[in-house]
Design a protein around this motif. Sequence first.
Motif, PDB file in Angstrom:
ATOM      1  N   LEU A  22     -45.986 -46.821  19.448  1.00  0.00           N
ATOM      2  CA  LEU A  22     -46.877 -45.670  19.322  1.00  0.00           C
ATOM      3  C   LEU A  22     -48.338 -46.082  19.429  1.00  0.00           C
ATOM      4  CD1 LEU A  22     -45.082 -43.737  16.435  1.00  0.00           C
ATOM      5  CD2 LEU A  22     -45.025 -43.229  18.875  1.00  0.00           C
ATOM      6  N   MET A  23     -48.695 -47.250  18.866  1.00  0.00           N
ATOM      7  CA  MET A  23     -50.068 -47.735  19.028  1.00  0.00           C
ATOM      8  C   MET A  23     -50.390 -47.996  20.494  1.00  0.00           C
ATOM      9  SD  MET A  23     -50.488 -50.390  15.826  1.00  0.00           S
ATOM     10  CE  MET A  23     -50.142 -49.887  14.139  1.00  0.00           C
ATOM     11  N   ARG A  24     -49.420 -48.553  21.221  1.00  0.00           N
ATOM     12  CA  ARG A  24     -49.643 -48.809  22.639  1.00  0.00           C
ATOM     13  C   ARG A  24     -49.817 -47.503  23.400  1.00  0.00           C
ATOM     14  NH1 ARG A  24     -45.256 -51.224  23.489  1.00  0.00           N
ATOM     15  NH2 ARG A  24     -45.982 -53.261  22.792  1.00  0.00           N
ATOM     16  N   MET A  25     -49.007 -46.499  23.065  1.00  0.00           N
ATOM     17  CA  MET A  25     -49.167 -45.199  23.704  1.00  0.00           C
ATOM     18  C   MET A  25     -50.513 -44.577  23.350  1.00  0.00           C
ATOM     19  SD  MET A  25     -45.415 -43.419  23.341  1.00  0.00           S
ATOM     20  CE  MET A  25     -46.015 -41.990  24.243  1.00  0.00           C
ATOM     21  N   LEU A  26     -50.962 -44.795  22.111  1.00  0.00           N
ATOM     22  CA  LEU A  26     -52.248 -44.249  21.698  1.00  0.00           C
ATOM     23  C   LEU A  26     -53.395 -44.896  22.470  1.00  0.00           C
ATOM     24  CD1 LEU A  26     -53.840 -42.472  19.670  1.00  0.00           C
ATOM     25  CD2 LEU A  26     -53.811 -44.439  18.112  1.00  0.00           C
ATOM     26  N   GLU A  27     -53.306 -46.197  22.710  1.00  0.00           N
ATOM     27  CA  GLU A  27     -54.380 -46.898  23.413  1.00  0.00           C
ATOM     28  C   GLU A  27     -54.411 -46.543  24.898  1.00  0.00           C
ATOM     29  OE1 GLU A  27     -53.633 -50.964  22.635  1.00  0.00           O
ATOM     30  OE2 GLU A  27     -54.298 -50.884  20.537  1.00  0.00           O
ATOM     31  N   THR A  28     -53.234 -46.467  25.513  1.00  0.00           N
ATOM     32  CA  THR A  28     -53.175 -46.216  26.956  1.00  0.00           C
ATOM     33  C   THR A  28     -53.165 -44.738  27.309  1.00  0.00           C
ATOM     34  OG1 THR A  28     -50.744 -46.324  26.914  1.00  0.00           O
ATOM     35  CG2 THR A  28     -51.946 -48.387  27.298  1.00  0.00           C
ATOM     36  N   GLY A  29     -52.836 -43.863  26.333  1.00  0.00           N
ATOM     37  CA  GLY A  29     -52.737 -42.443  26.634  1.00  0.00           C
ATOM     38  C   GLY A  29     -51.570 -42.100  27.527  1.00  0.00           C
ATOM     39  N   ALA A  30     -50.500 -42.891  27.458  1.00  0.00           N
ATOM     40  CA  ALA A  30     -49.350 -42.689  28.337  1.00  0.00           C
ATOM     41  C   ALA A  30     -48.543 -41.471  27.909  1.00  0.00           C
ATOM     42  CB  ALA A  30     -48.454 -43.934  28.315  1.00  0.00           C
ATOM     43  N   ASN A  31     -47.958 -40.788  28.889  1.00  0.00           N
ATOM     44  CA  ASN A  31     -47.049 -39.661  28.681  1.00  0.00           C
ATOM     45  C   ASN A  31     -47.648 -38.630  27.727  1.00  0.00           C
ATOM     46  OD1 ASN A  31     -44.736 -38.162  29.028  1.00  0.00           O
ATOM     47  ND2 ASN A  31     -43.507 -39.338  27.573  1.00  0.00           N
ATOM     48  N   PRO A  32     -48.791 -38.039  28.056  1.00  0.00           N
ATOM     49  CA  PRO A  32     -49.435 -37.106  27.116  1.00  0.00           C
ATOM     50  C   PRO A  32     -48.671 -35.801  26.935  1.00  0.00           C
ATOM     51  CG  PRO A  32     -50.595 -37.105  29.207  1.00  0.00           C
ATOM     52  CD  PRO A  32     -49.563 -38.189  29.300  1.00  0.00           C
ATOM     53  N   ASP A  33     -47.838 -35.430  27.892  1.00  0.00           N
ATOM     54  CA  ASP A  33     -47.094 -34.174  27.799  1.00  0.00           C
ATOM     55  C   ASP A  33     -45.648 -34.375  27.374  1.00  0.00           C
ATOM     56  OD1 ASP A  33     -49.345 -32.771  28.645  1.00  0.00           O
ATOM     57  OD2 ASP A  33     -48.838 -33.053  30.759  1.00  0.00           O
ATOM     58  N   GLY A  34     -45.260 -35.592  27.016  1.00  0.00           N
ATOM     59  CA  GLY A  34     -43.895 -35.872  26.616  1.00  0.00           C
ATOM     60  C   GLY A  34     -43.746 -35.967  25.107  1.00  0.00           C
ATOM     61  N   VAL A  35     -42.616 -36.533  24.693  1.00  0.00           N
ATOM     62  CA  VAL A  35     -42.296 -36.693  23.275  1.00  0.00           C
ATOM     63  C   VAL A  35     -42.439 -38.170  22.918  1.00  0.00           C
ATOM     64  CG1 VAL A  35     -40.576 -36.327  21.475  1.00  0.00           C
ATOM     65  CG2 VAL A  35     -40.693 -34.757  23.411  1.00  0.00           C
ATOM     66  N   PRO A  36     -43.352 -38.553  22.025  1.00  0.00           N
ATOM     67  CA  PRO A  36     -43.485 -39.956  21.628  1.00  0.00           C
ATOM     68  C   PRO A  36     -42.189 -40.467  21.000  1.00  0.00           C
ATOM     69  CG  PRO A  36     -45.396 -38.705  20.930  1.00  0.00           C
ATOM     70  CD  PRO A  36     -44.396 -37.707  21.418  1.00  0.00           C
ATOM     71  N   GLY A  37     -41.830 -41.691  21.368  1.00  0.00           N
ATOM     72  CA  GLY A  37     -40.602 -42.285  20.877  1.00  0.00           C
ATOM     73  C   GLY A  37     -39.418 -42.070  21.785  1.00  0.00           C
ATOM     74  N   GLY A  38     -39.596 -41.279  22.847  1.00  0.00           N
ATOM     75  CA  GLY A  38     -38.510 -41.021  23.773  1.00  0.00           C
ATOM     76  C   GLY A  38     -38.447 -42.066  24.866  1.00  0.00           C
ATOM     77  N   PRO A  39     -37.609 -41.841  25.866  1.00  0.00           N
ATOM     78  CA  PRO A  39     -37.526 -42.787  26.985  1.00  0.00           C
ATOM     79  C   PRO A  39     -38.863 -42.895  27.688  1.00  0.00           C
ATOM     80  CG  PRO A  39     -35.681 -41.240  27.013  1.00  0.00           C
ATOM     81  CD  PRO A  39     -36.649 -40.734  25.996  1.00  0.00           C
ATOM     82  N   SER A  40     -39.191 -44.117  28.095  1.00  0.00           N
ATOM     83  CA  SER A  40     -40.465 -44.349  28.778  1.00  0.00           C
ATOM     84  C   SER A  40     -40.460 -43.666  30.131  1.00  0.00           C
ATOM     85  CB  SER A  40     -40.714 -45.843  28.955  1.00  0.00           C
ATOM     86  OG  SER A  40     -39.649 -46.426  29.704  1.00  0.00           O
ATOM     87  N   VAL A  41     -41.574 -43.030  30.443  1.00  0.00           N
ATOM     88  CA  VAL A  41     -41.722 -42.336  31.716  1.00  0.00           C
ATOM     89  C   VAL A  41     -42.414 -43.258  32.696  1.00  0.00           C
ATOM     90  CG1 VAL A  41     -42.724 -40.324  32.856  1.00  0.00           C
ATOM     91  CG2 VAL A  41     -41.842 -40.127  30.533  1.00  0.00           C
ATOM     92  N   PRO A  42     -41.803 -43.561  33.854  1.00  0.00           N
ATOM     93  CA  PRO A  42     -42.466 -44.453  34.811  1.00  0.00           C
ATOM     94  C   PRO A  42     -43.710 -43.802  35.372  1.00  0.00           C
ATOM     95  CG  PRO A  42     -40.519 -43.460  35.800  1.00  0.00           C
ATOM     96  CD  PRO A  42     -40.511 -43.078  34.351  1.00  0.00           C
TER      97      PRO A  42
END
Length: 409
Positions: free
Chosen positions: A380-400
């Motif tokens: 979650l920290m990595r997602m917070l830093e990169t802003g990845a998958n902003p319209d998805g569900v955190p903790g779910g499958p990674s979106v390429p």
Amino acid sequence: MSQPEHGHNPPPGGQPAWGNQPQNSQPAWGNQPQWGGPSAWPPPQGYGQGPQGPRAPGWPAGAPYGQPQYIAPPKPGVIPLRPLQFGEILDGSFQTIRRNAASMFGSALIVQALGAVFVGVVTFFMFQMTISLDSVNSRAEFEQAMGPIIALVAGAMGVSVLLGLLGSVLQGVLAVPVARSVLNRRTGFKQMWKLAGKRILPLLGVAGLLTIGGLLALAAVVGIAVLLITAMGPGAVLIVLPLGLGSLVVLVWIGLKLMLAPAVIVVEHKGIYDGLLRSWQLTRNNWWRIFGITLVVILMLWFISQIVQIPASLAVGFIGETVAPHPDEETTASLLVVTTVVSAAVQALVGSVTFAFQSSVSALIYMDLRMRREGLDVELMRMLETGANPDGVPGGPSVPPRTSPWPPA
């Protein structure tokens, strides 16, 4: 060739002569600093300075030199990104409902309103059928009057099971705004159902499987109890009572082990079997903690609901007694309708809040267990830093990431 004498001629390289060694700057052994006094050793350059400059004299310094200072984990959303405590789970649930009121409270209100309308209709028809039993004078008329009552009870049980299925599905759907609120991402009503729309069928499958399993287990326990009482008489109570209590404990244990399956199915996109197995694995060695949190939350919500509903019921009864102190049959039916409508409305409002809060607690327990076991907080920290998958569900499958058909510049 004569050697230079020690102490007269300097050796090559500019080294000092043996007799002219510089004096050591260390303090003498007799002048060592006392404990608690000022140090005779000079501190390293920059030590004791914070981001606002040097510390004021007399104030304690931060962490000792060479040791890292404690840095609190980030809290971008409703919870800090680390394993949670009980108070943080409760506070995160309140904050999630407050930030996503339209999606969470609105969806729960729809389901609770359907249940309240159904309860009101059943109550009204049961009252009418009970009044009709007063005019029964023979056995044939009694059996004829009991037919609609039995049909109404059977229909009520069927609709109750259906509402239970809808509640289980909604519990999984509400995991979407909870997971997004961890990273401070708000979720609207339409967006929540769009993200969870493809997981409705697995949620229905899990809800149906758990409901059927629970009904079959209950039927088996009741059947065994009836057989024992028929064969052994009143003495079978000594066996039936421990059997019933033991069956209740087993059902509660299994229910808590599989409690996280709806959240797993929605967040991680698992199937029915994988969702149940995943919930069983996540709750391993944490059953008592989950049981304590769930029990405290249920008791707290029940107490709050009683505080709200009891004064409302008393107020409706007082108004009815004031308006019609000696009601006839028609007035009684009218008062019953008004009382049922008001009670159903209050019950729907209170039930929607309690259901949304309880679902949020279950989803945060799921996130907490993943942070404890799998290091979800790092992801979650990595997602917070990169802003990845902003319209998805955190903790779910990674979106390429999206790939462009054009070659890179």
